[in-house]
Scaffold this active site. Sequence first.
Site, mmCIF file in Angstrom:
data_model
loop_
_atom_site.group_PDB
_atom_site.id
_atom_site.type_symbol
_atom_site.label_atom_id
_atom_site.label_comp_id
_atom_site.label_asym_id
_atom_site.label_seq_id
_atom_site.Cartn_x
_atom_site.Cartn_y
_atom_site.Cartn_z
ATOM 1 N N ARG A 88 6.547 -9.564 49.491
ATOM 2 C CA ARG A 88 6.321 -10.936 49.044
ATOM 3 C C ARG A 88 5.522 -11.685 50.101
ATOM 4 O O ARG A 88 5.877 -11.663 51.282
ATOM 5 C CB ARG A 88 7.652 -11.654 48.802
ATOM 6 C CG ARG A 88 7.482 -13.079 48.270
ATOM 7 C CD ARG A 88 8.813 -13.722 47.937
ATOM 8 N NE ARG A 88 9.603 -14.004 49.129
ATOM 9 C CZ ARG A 88 10.858 -14.458 49.103
ATOM 10 N NH1 ARG A 88 11.462 -14.636 47.948
ATOM 11 N NH2 ARG A 88 11.506 -14.707 50.220
ATOM 12 N N ARG A 112 20.982 -25.342 45.960
ATOM 13 C CA ARG A 112 21.801 -24.161 46.215
ATOM 14 C C ARG A 112 22.344 -24.080 47.634
ATOM 15 O O ARG A 112 23.203 -23.238 47.908
ATOM 16 C CB ARG A 112 21.010 -22.882 45.911
ATOM 17 C CG ARG A 112 19.777 -22.632 46.744
ATOM 18 C CD ARG A 112 19.017 -21.441 46.175
ATOM 19 N NE ARG A 112 17.771 -21.162 46.857
ATOM 20 C CZ ARG A 112 17.615 -20.295 47.840
ATOM 21 N NH1 ARG A 112 18.674 -19.644 48.286
ATOM 22 N NH2 ARG A 112 16.444 -20.081 48.388
ATOM 23 N N GLU A 153 10.845 -17.780 39.233
ATOM 24 C CA GLU A 153 11.880 -18.599 39.866
ATOM 25 C C GLU A 153 11.723 -20.082 39.556
ATOM 26 O O GLU A 153 12.543 -20.895 39.993
ATOM 27 C CB GLU A 153 11.876 -18.367 41.388
ATOM 28 C CG GLU A 153 10.522 -18.408 42.021
ATOM 29 C CD GLU A 153 10.510 -17.893 43.459
ATOM 30 O OE1 GLU A 153 11.589 -17.835 44.085
ATOM 31 O OE2 GLU A 153 9.431 -17.556 43.965
ATOM 32 N N ASN A 192 18.060 -16.898 42.726
ATOM 33 C CA ASN A 192 18.583 -17.981 43.569
ATOM 34 C C ASN A 192 17.902 -19.307 43.262
ATOM 35 O O ASN A 192 18.561 -20.315 42.995
ATOM 36 C CB ASN A 192 18.396 -17.643 45.056
ATOM 37 C CG ASN A 192 19.114 -16.385 45.467
ATOM 38 O OD1 ASN A 192 19.965 -15.886 44.751
ATOM 39 N ND2 ASN A 192 18.747 -15.854 46.616
ATOM 40 N N ASP A 193 16.567 -19.310 43.310
ATOM 41 C CA ASP A 193 15.831 -20.541 43.009
ATOM 42 C C ASP A 193 15.829 -20.849 41.515
ATOM 43 O O ASP A 193 15.867 -22.016 41.121
ATOM 44 C CB ASP A 193 14.394 -20.441 43.522
ATOM 45 C CG ASP A 193 14.265 -20.912 44.960
ATOM 46 O OD1 ASP A 193 14.996 -21.848 45.337
ATOM 47 O OD2 ASP A 193 13.445 -20.353 45.699
ATOM 48 N N ARG A 234 10.958 -9.784 52.423
ATOM 49 C CA ARG A 234 10.800 -11.210 52.728
ATOM 50 C C ARG A 234 9.996 -11.352 54.026
ATOM 51 O O ARG A 234 10.555 -11.317 55.112
ATOM 52 C CB ARG A 234 12.171 -11.872 52.878
ATOM 53 C CG ARG A 234 13.046 -11.845 51.622
ATOM 54 C CD ARG A 234 14.331 -12.597 51.903
ATOM 55 N NE ARG A 234 15.177 -12.720 50.735
ATOM 56 C CZ ARG A 234 16.231 -11.959 50.492
ATOM 57 N NH1 ARG A 234 16.563 -10.987 51.345
ATOM 58 N NH2 ARG A 234 16.968 -12.146 49.415
ATOM 59 N N CYS A 257 16.019 -9.772 41.924
ATOM 60 C CA CYS A 257 16.204 -9.599 43.368
ATOM 61 C C CYS A 257 17.062 -10.680 44.000
ATOM 62 O O CYS A 257 17.216 -10.720 45.214
ATOM 63 C CB CYS A 257 14.849 -9.551 44.076
ATOM 64 S SG CYS A 257 13.881 -11.066 43.914
ATOM 65 N N HIS A 312 24.061 -15.997 63.559
ATOM 66 C CA HIS A 312 24.098 -14.779 64.358
ATOM 67 C C HIS A 312 25.523 -14.302 64.567
ATOM 68 O O HIS A 312 25.782 -13.097 64.626
ATOM 69 C CB HIS A 312 23.416 -15.027 65.705
ATOM 70 C CG HIS A 312 21.925 -15.117 65.601
ATOM 71 N ND1 HIS A 312 21.154 -15.763 66.517
ATOM 72 C CD2 HIS A 312 21.070 -14.624 64.667
ATOM 73 C CE1 HIS A 312 19.878 -15.670 66.167
ATOM 74 N NE2 HIS A 312 19.809 -14.990 65.054
#
Length: 559
Positions: free
Chosen positions: A302, A435, A401, A424-425, A266, A472, A159
Amino acid sequence: MSEAEARMEMVRFDAAVVAAEGELLAIQDRVRRTLGEDEAEVFEVQILLMRDVELRDAVRALCFDKRMNAQAAVDEEIKQLSVLFASLDDAYFRERASDLHDVGRRLLDQLAQGGQPISPELPDGCVVVTSDLLASVVAQLEGRSVRALIVEKGGLTTHATILARSLGIPMLVHVPNACEQIRNGDLVIVDALAGRIFLNPEAEVVDKYAQLQVDLQVHRSALKDLVDLPAITLDDVAIKLSANVGQTADAVAAASVTAEGVGLYRTEFVFMVQDHFPSEDEQYNFYRSTAEHLPPGETVIRVLDVGSDKPLNYFPLPREGNPALGCRGMRLLFANPTILHSQLRAILRLSASHPVAILLPMIDGLDERRAAKAAIKQVKADLATAGQSFNPRIRIGTMIETPSAAILVRQLADEVDFFSVGSNDLVQFLLAADRISEEMVSTYDPLHPAVIQVLARLVRTAARKGKPISLCGEIGSDPVYTKLLIGLGFRSLSVSPGRLLDIKHAIRSTRWCDAEDLARRVLQSSSTSDIRALVLDDWHRRSPVPSPPVEPRTSARHS
């Protein structure tokens, strides 16, 4: 300590909670007025932690059973909870430990009645160097002319980092030994673009960065002129530029830069902010609220992608030794069909009034894809029986992925309407490199030749099958990779709203023929270091605001 004294300690604790909550509400109100509603929401987590019944019960037990005073009990319980959060595999929850620390510090200040203030006196134009950073402290930096933040700990999704980004304060995290090396009165240059720090630099370095700052201001001003311009290359090749979103604030940001829809919604963030599984109606309202803030393009939603590496506190699951390879994504939803059907119903109901598509995560092959197709067919039948409207031709896509999905992409193409590459994955699994592990930073590399060759094969196969394919993952939001991705054949990217104009600028500064030439040279190389040299050399030659070519005395890489 007697029982009567323990009761008095609990009275002190309850009074401290009331006073500390009042402080947080005041800070939240100031942030709401100066930065906006969504930025103010980051304090909801701390307010909920402050009110948490389990925290009070734990403090009460320590006061009555171990005869601790309130300060010692709060300190003990916050430390235990912080260790628990920090031990979780999911980076999001690890970084919530800073919220716990903030809550504990605020309670202890109230209990001490006149303890040290949370926010120190700061001179204008200073650089703040700290071991950790609290969101409540960052909120008080608005209007105080802090030039930059250097933090030894923390992460890109805390945050504190979110608020610093909203305030436009440059920030470097994971800078080891910063507090030891940097002293009061030192002259510091923070290059957040290159992830470097210059400690007491020479006059030549100062002059170079003064010019860089001017160049950067000019570049940012120029980016605003791109908002209403199309994302096309210099030789008129169009690239669809969508946004990744997770909450309403992201949708507003995407609309402000005229994203061509949402390539990745997401939905796990909808679940993470709850203390219970959101009902079908609650989900429908969440998704509708976000969609109504979005541009007119399609919103790709998703379905829930959580599991042992992204836990929900109200959904206990067995701890797994290797959570990235465990029960997550569609595997978890198939094991819990009520959750899957509830979410599918909410999305399908929204499809009656908004252009949406369904995206399936962590698909490993045809059997999973067909099982998902059967679940969607069943939900459609149930809605039709109930007289509930929905789009019967809603598009259904699959994320690529996992290595198995990448290998079977030709067969999967016959079963889907579109593909979305979750780089990413995909990089993580192809290279067997976690990662989120700091130890794997040098191994987890999207420019590994295996990754590049897989991406090229995915684009070629999708094109032959006539199936749209988008990317993405995070590399889509980094302009350093844009030219290469275009050269590999990607004509659709979904990026974070805050980077969309940078990516559009990179697209509009690229020739398709040059991008193809770069991709050809990269695909001919079998060395990660050689590929990186090719891509970075090309980027540095055309970067709108390159960092000055100087050698730092002290440097830190932005993680």
